[in-house]
Design an enzyme around this catalytic site. Structure first.
Site, short mmCIF file in Angstrom:
data_model
loop_
_atom_site.label_atom_id
_atom_site.label_comp_id
_atom_site.label_asym_id
_atom_site.label_seq_id
_atom_site.Cartn_x
_atom_site.Cartn_y
_atom_site.Cartn_z
CB SER A 144 -0.86 0.02 1.27
OG SER A 144 -1.53 1.26 1.37
CE1 TYR A 158 -4.50 -2.30 4.87
CE2 TYR A 158 -3.24 -0.29 4.50
CZ TYR A 158 -4.03 -1.32 4.01
OH TYR A 158 -4.34 -1.38 2.67
CE LYS A 162 -2.05 -4.13 2.81
NZ LYS A 162 -2.39 -5.33 2.01
N1 LIG Z 1 -8.73 0.00 -1.82
C1 LIG Z 1 -7.67 0.70 -1.55
O1 LIG Z 1 -7.68 1.94 -1.60
C2 LIG Z 1 -6.38 0.01 -1.20
C3 LIG Z 1 -5.20 0.78 -1.13
C4 LIG Z 1 -4.00 0.16 -0.84
C5 LIG Z 1 -3.95 -1.20 -0.64
N2 LIG Z 1 -5.10 -1.93 -0.71
C6 LIG Z 1 -4.99 -3.37 -0.51
O2 LIG Z 1 -5.47 -4.04 -1.66
C7 LIG Z 1 -6.00 -5.31 -1.30
C8 LIG Z 1 -7.41 -5.46 -1.84
O3 LIG Z 1 -8.19 -4.42 -1.30
P1 LIG Z 1 -9.67 -4.10 -1.77
O4 LIG Z 1 -9.81 -2.62 -1.68
O5 LIG Z 1 -9.98 -4.79 -3.03
O6 LIG Z 1 -10.49 -4.76 -0.54
P2 LIG Z 1 -12.05 -5.14 -0.43
O7 LIG Z 1 -12.40 -4.94 1.02
O8 LIG Z 1 -12.84 -4.39 -1.42
O9 LIG Z 1 -12.08 -6.69 -0.76
C9 LIG Z 1 -11.32 -7.55 0.07
C10 LIG Z 1 -11.85 -8.95 -0.01
O10 LIG Z 1 -11.08 -9.72 0.92
C11 LIG Z 1 -11.94 -10.54 1.67
N3 LIG Z 1 -11.35 -10.82 2.98
C12 LIG Z 1 -11.24 -9.98 4.02
N4 LIG Z 1 -10.68 -10.60 5.06
C13 LIG Z 1 -10.43 -11.87 4.66
C14 LIG Z 1 -9.87 -12.99 5.31
N5 LIG Z 1 -9.47 -12.94 6.58
N6 LIG Z 1 -9.75 -14.14 4.61
C15 LIG Z 1 -10.18 -14.22 3.32
N7 LIG Z 1 -10.73 -13.18 2.66
C16 LIG Z 1 -10.85 -12.02 3.34
C17 LIG Z 1 -13.24 -9.76 1.78
O11 LIG Z 1 -14.35 -10.62 2.05
C18 LIG Z 1 -13.31 -9.11 0.40
O12 LIG Z 1 -13.99 -9.92 -0.52
C19 LIG Z 1 -5.91 -5.38 0.23
O13 LIG Z 1 -4.74 -6.07 0.59
C20 LIG Z 1 -5.79 -3.92 0.63
O14 LIG Z 1 -5.16 -3.74 1.86
C21 LIG Z 1 -6.30 -1.35 -0.98
#
Ligand SMILES: NC(=O)c1ccc[n+]([C@@H]2O[C@H](COP(=O)([O-])OP(=O)(O)OC[C@H]3O[C@@H](n4cnc5c(N)ncnc54)[C@H](O)[C@@H]3O)[C@@H](O)[C@H]2O)c1
Length: 252
Positions: A144, A158, A162
């Site tokens: 991230s 977090y 990361k």
């Molecule tokens: N969206 C952002 O702005 C952003 C920014 C930087 C990094 N990220 C990272 O990108 C990745 C994806 O994020 P996203 O925004 O698509 O998230 P999201 O919340 O939209 O989707 C995440 C999915 O992971 C599943 N999940 C959560 N905990 C779980 C667990 N313990 N076991 C199995 N599945 C689980 C949820 O059910 C969901 O379907 C994550 O690692 C997040 O930290 C996101």
């Protein structure tokens, strides 16, 4: 068909970037193990994969539980015969519970670490032997921009989870390069997914988007496309690398 003949396991594939990547990977020829805690969401992803002409296997489980991840790897191999791509995408951003170190409880710190850091540990622990058997493969970790810069409104557990994944990416790259296994990490900026939804009004999205050099928030497709490149042979000489996909946030 940039992933023709490949089999990928994607954690957190029920929503957001994981769902998008599942559909993109499948439309490029991959078979996808859709792993998620949320069975309904995972089933919807699998339906979208199938309507894109692909094949998906749903495995419901928790990435912070080793037995669940081990089962997902085993079921994926049993169904599709091998694994080529491990995409450790699942992560949680809990701004209500994960705050600055001076405000966070030990229990909240630990659960955020368990999902965001131990999850990728379990996936790589059980997945790498399968990549070896397949003659190589690609591991994609998800960091991230929170690991690359400080923020006044902190989510310290977090951020630390990361940031640790950057070290893991480099360590796995060096250890397993000779096995033709690559490991890279994508650092998304702010992407419009269900993860961000609780914290973003439409107005906030517009304002944050307008402040970025690329003048918009990220779409899950922006990250899925980066992951597609890392999963494919086009990135065959790329390992241990950090790919920032953030609309220019870190450059400002
Ligand atoms: N969206 C952002 O702005 C952003 C920014 C930087 C990094 N990220 C990272 O990108 C990745 C994806 O994020 P996203 O925004 O698509 O998230 P999201 O919340 O939209 O989707 C995440 C999915 O992971 C599943 N999940 C959560 N905990 C779980 C667990 N313990 N076991 C199995 N599945 C689980 C949820 O059910 C969901 O379907 C994550 O690692 C997040 O930290 C996101």
């Amino acid at each position: 068909m940039r992933l023709e003949g490949k089999v990928a396991i994607i954690t957190g594939a029920g929503m957001g970037m994981g769902r998008e990547a599942s559909v993109v990977f499948a439309s490029e020829g991959a078979k996808v193990v859709v792993f998620d805690l949320n069975g309904e969401a995972a089933a919807e992803t699998a339906a979208q994969v199938e309507s894109a002409g692909g094949e998906a296997l749903v495995v419901v489980g928790d990435v912070s539980k080793e037995a669940d991840v081990q089962r997902a790897v085993a079921e994926g191999v049993a169904r599709f015969g091998k694994l080529d791509v491990l995409y450790a995408n699942a992560g949680v951003l809990w701004k209500d519970r994960d705050k600055s170190v001076i405000e966070t409880t030990e229990a909240n710190w630990d659960i955020v670490q368990a999902i965001n850091l131990k999850g990728p540990f379990f996936l790589t622990k059980h997945g790498i032997p399968e990549l070896r058997k397949a003659g190589g493969g690609s591991i994609i970790l998800v960091g991230s921009i929170s690991a690359l810069a400080g923020f006044e409104l902190a989510q310290d557990s977090y951020t630390c989870a990361k940031a640790s994944l950057i070290g893991l990416a480099k360590s796995l790259a060096v250890q397993f390069g000779p096995d033709n296994i690559r490991c890279n990490i994508i650092h998304p900026g702010m992407v419009d997914t269900p993860l961000q939804a609780p914290y973003l009004t439409e107005e906030k999205k517009r304002n944050i988007g307008a402040s970025l050099p690329m003048r918009r928030l990220g779409h899950p497709r922006d990250i899925a496309n980066a992951a597609l490149f890392l999963a494919s042979e086009e990135s065959a000489w790329m390992t241990g690398a950090e790919m920032i996909v953030d609309g220019g946030f870190i450059a400002t």
